[in-house]
Scaffold this motif. Structure first.
Motif, PDB file in Angstrom:
ATOM      1  N   ARG A  38       0.745  -1.363  -0.299  1.00 13.72           N
ATOM      2  CA  ARG A  38      -0.045  -0.014   0.045  1.00 13.72           C
ATOM      3  C   ARG A  38       0.826   0.847  -0.307  1.00 13.72           C
ATOM      4  O   ARG A  38       0.473   2.449  -0.240  1.00 13.72           O
ATOM      5  CB  ARG A  38      -1.277  -0.355   1.291  1.00 13.72           C
ATOM      6  CG  ARG A  38      -2.096  -1.693   1.459  1.00 13.72           C
ATOM      7  CD  ARG A  38      -3.143  -0.850   2.310  1.00 13.72           C
ATOM      8  NE  ARG A  38      -3.781  -1.995   2.226  1.00 13.72           N
ATOM      9  CZ  ARG A  38      -4.867  -1.632   1.898  1.00 13.72           C
ATOM     10  NH1 ARG A  38      -5.359  -0.469   1.516  1.00 13.72           N
ATOM     11  NH2 ARG A  38      -6.374  -2.543   1.423  1.00 13.72           N
ATOM     12  N   ARG A 107       7.221  -6.519  -6.042  1.00 10.06           N
ATOM     13  CA  ARG A 107       7.636  -7.431  -5.727  1.00 10.06           C
ATOM     14  C   ARG A 107       8.717  -7.897  -4.640  1.00 10.06           C
ATOM     15  O   ARG A 107       9.495  -8.573  -3.645  1.00 10.06           O
ATOM     16  CB  ARG A 107       6.968  -9.033  -6.133  1.00 10.06           C
ATOM     17  CG  ARG A 107       5.246  -8.742  -6.462  1.00 10.06           C
ATOM     18  CD  ARG A 107       4.552 -10.004  -6.890  1.00 10.06           C
ATOM     19  NE  ARG A 107       4.592 -10.383  -5.869  1.00 10.06           N
ATOM     20  CZ  ARG A 107       3.388 -10.129  -4.710  1.00 10.06           C
ATOM     21  NH1 ARG A 107       2.285  -9.527  -5.520  1.00 10.06           N
ATOM     22  NH2 ARG A 107       3.393 -10.625  -3.243  1.00 10.06           N
ATOM     23  N   ASP A 129       0.785 -13.923  -0.667  1.00 10.97           N
ATOM     24  CA  ASP A 129       1.805 -14.609  -1.155  1.00 10.97           C
ATOM     25  C   ASP A 129       3.478 -15.484  -0.125  1.00 10.97           C
ATOM     26  O   ASP A 129       4.221 -15.897  -0.180  1.00 10.97           O
ATOM     27  CB  ASP A 129       2.185 -14.951  -2.685  1.00 10.97           C
ATOM     28  CG  ASP A 129       3.804 -13.064  -1.712  1.00 10.97           C
ATOM     29  OD1 ASP A 129       3.009 -12.974  -0.421  1.00 10.97           O
ATOM     30  OD2 ASP A 129       5.031 -12.653  -2.357  1.00 10.97           O
ATOM     31  N   ARG A 178     -11.003  -7.310  -6.839  1.00  7.82           N
ATOM     32  CA  ARG A 178      -9.517  -7.531  -5.989  1.00  7.82           C
ATOM     33  C   ARG A 178      -8.736  -8.976  -5.861  1.00  7.82           C
ATOM     34  O   ARG A 178      -7.934  -8.774  -5.954  1.00  7.82           O
ATOM     35  CB  ARG A 178      -9.378  -6.599  -4.754  1.00  7.82           C
ATOM     36  CG  ARG A 178      -8.965  -5.225  -5.261  1.00  7.82           C
ATOM     37  CD  ARG A 178      -8.908  -4.548  -3.755  1.00  7.82           C
ATOM     38  NE  ARG A 178      -7.798  -5.007  -2.846  1.00  7.82           N
ATOM     39  CZ  ARG A 178      -8.071  -4.602  -1.536  1.00  7.82           C
ATOM     40  NH1 ARG A 178      -8.786  -3.879  -1.458  1.00  7.82           N
ATOM     41  NH2 ARG A 178      -6.770  -5.698  -0.845  1.00  7.82           N
ATOM     42  N   ARG A 185      -3.424 -12.411 -11.238  1.00  7.67           N
ATOM     43  CA  ARG A 185      -2.187 -12.436 -12.275  1.00  7.67           C
ATOM     44  C   ARG A 185      -0.814 -13.069 -12.153  1.00  7.67           C
ATOM     45  O   ARG A 185      -0.687 -14.516 -12.098  1.00  7.67           O
ATOM     46  CB  ARG A 185      -1.585 -11.143 -10.498  1.00  7.67           C
ATOM     47  CG  ARG A 185      -0.715 -11.719  -9.204  1.00  7.67           C
ATOM     48  CD  ARG A 185      -0.148 -10.894  -8.664  1.00  7.67           C
ATOM     49  NE  ARG A 185       0.078 -11.249  -6.943  1.00  7.67           N
ATOM     50  CZ  ARG A 185      -0.657 -10.687  -6.015  1.00  7.67           C
ATOM     51  NH1 ARG A 185      -0.779  -9.555  -6.117  1.00  7.67           N
ATOM     52  NH2 ARG A 185       0.240 -11.548  -5.328  1.00  7.67           N
TER      53      ARG A 185
HETATM   54  O1   DC Z   1      -3.868  -6.499   2.752  1.00  6.15           O
HETATM   55  P1   DC Z   1      -4.206  -5.515   2.109  1.00  6.15           P
HETATM   56  O2   DC Z   1      -5.678  -5.625   1.672  1.00  6.15           O
HETATM   57  O3   DC Z   1      -3.828  -4.715   3.089  1.00  6.15           O
HETATM   58  O4   DC Z   1      -3.203  -5.754   0.583  1.00  6.15           O
HETATM   59  C1   DC Z   1      -3.614  -4.620  -0.557  1.00  6.15           C
HETATM   60  C2   DC Z   1      -3.292  -5.524  -1.537  1.00  6.15           C
HETATM   61  O5   DC Z   1      -1.367  -5.278  -1.732  1.00  6.15           O
HETATM   62  C3   DC Z   1      -4.446  -6.761  -2.778  1.00  6.15           C
HETATM   63  O6   DC Z   1      -4.753  -6.330  -3.335  1.00  6.15           O
HETATM   64  C4   DC Z   1      -3.470  -7.371  -2.636  1.00  6.15           C
HETATM   65  C5   DC Z   1      -1.320  -6.836  -2.512  1.00  6.15           C
HETATM   66  N1   DC Z   1      -0.423  -7.726  -1.423  1.00  6.15           N
HETATM   67  C6   DC Z   1      -0.020  -8.414  -2.316  1.00  6.15           C
HETATM   68  O7   DC Z   1       0.328  -8.842  -3.536  1.00  6.15           O
HETATM   69  N2   DC Z   1       1.186  -9.443  -1.740  1.00  6.15           N
HETATM   70  C7   DC Z   1       0.722  -9.485  -0.199  1.00  6.15           C
HETATM   71  N3   DC Z   1       1.947 -10.194   0.328  1.00  6.15           N
HETATM   72  C8   DC Z   1       0.108  -8.887   0.465  1.00  6.15           C
HETATM   73  C9   DC Z   1      -0.638  -7.911  -0.218  1.00  6.15           C
END
Ligand code: DC
Length: 223
Positions: A38, A107, A129, A178, A185
């Protein structure tokens, strides 16, 4: 011996609430990886980067210095030295986050930070993940989920409590969008790790979910 508890699952399943409780009860650190993604999304939004522009995202994300610190037991996310905890929980940032979390450069940078934190002590880490990619050897892996209707209801209540104006149908549509984005993805999609225990919290309260997971952790040898 350090242990790690990985909690993955879709948006609104209660991961952060539960993970925080477990960390408090077990006396370890809670790492909210979504908050890091975020903060990255906030940085890109502030810099006027379009989520679809992969090249610009990949280039600009290198300039974001994301760090976490713990103050009074709470995780604080710093973006280039600024505490951004109060700015990253809006729907706008949430949607941007899911879009930019697809890029490998984003990532790679955040996974490195997460792995470094887990090497330093025992953690409960939540995300999408963690069990599959960040901590493939986690002591305990949980896949926490709930129906999209229940998750939307929880998210709506949370936003109303914070004084944000929102519409329940839009919230559920955003959650479904979402989920689809996070699950489909190419890189590190949200999937249940083969060795993760499935916990469906649709008909459980926070206490029941917390106790269920702590029971699993104890059986796996975490103190
Ligand atoms: O858990 P959250 O709603 O705060 O996560 C926000 C976004 O971040 C969610 O749409 C997917 C991404 N995310 C991710 O891809 N990998 C993670 N380890 C944590 C979150």
């Amino acid at each position: 011996m350090n242990y790690s508890i990985a909690i993955d699952g879709p948006a609104g399943a209660g991961k952060s609430t539960i993970a925080k409780q477990i960390a408090r009860k077990m006396g370890c650190i809670y790492v909210d990886t979504g908050a890091m993604y975020r903060a990255m999304a906030l940085f890109l939004l502030r810099n006027g980067i379009a989520a679809q522009d992969g090249e610009a995202v990949s280039r600009k994300c290198r300039e974001a210095d994301i760090a976490i610190r713990y103050e009074n037991g709470e995780q604080i996310v710093y973006l280039n030295g600024e505490n951004v905890n109060g700015l990253i929980r809006t729907e706008e940032v949430g949607i941007m986050t899911s879009c930019v979390a697809v890029y490998p450069e984003v990532r790679r940078k955040l996974v490195e930070l997460q792995q470094k934190i887990a090497r330093e002590g025992s953690v409960v880490m939540d995300g999408r993940d963690i069990g599959t990619c960040v901590l493939p050897d986690a002591t305990v892996k949980i896949y926490l989920t709930a129906s999209s209707a229940v998750r939307a209801k929880r998210r709506y209540a949370e936003l109303v409590q914070k004084g944000e104006r929102c519409d329940p149908d839009t919230i559920e549509a955003d959650i479904i969008r979402r989920d689809a984005q996070d699950m489909n993805r190419e890189i590190s999609p949200l999937v249940r790790a083969e060795d993760a225990v499935l916990v469906d919290s649709s008909d459980m309260d926070i206490e029941q979910v917390t106790e269920t997971i702590i029971g699993i952790c104890r059986r796996k040898g975490c103190l």
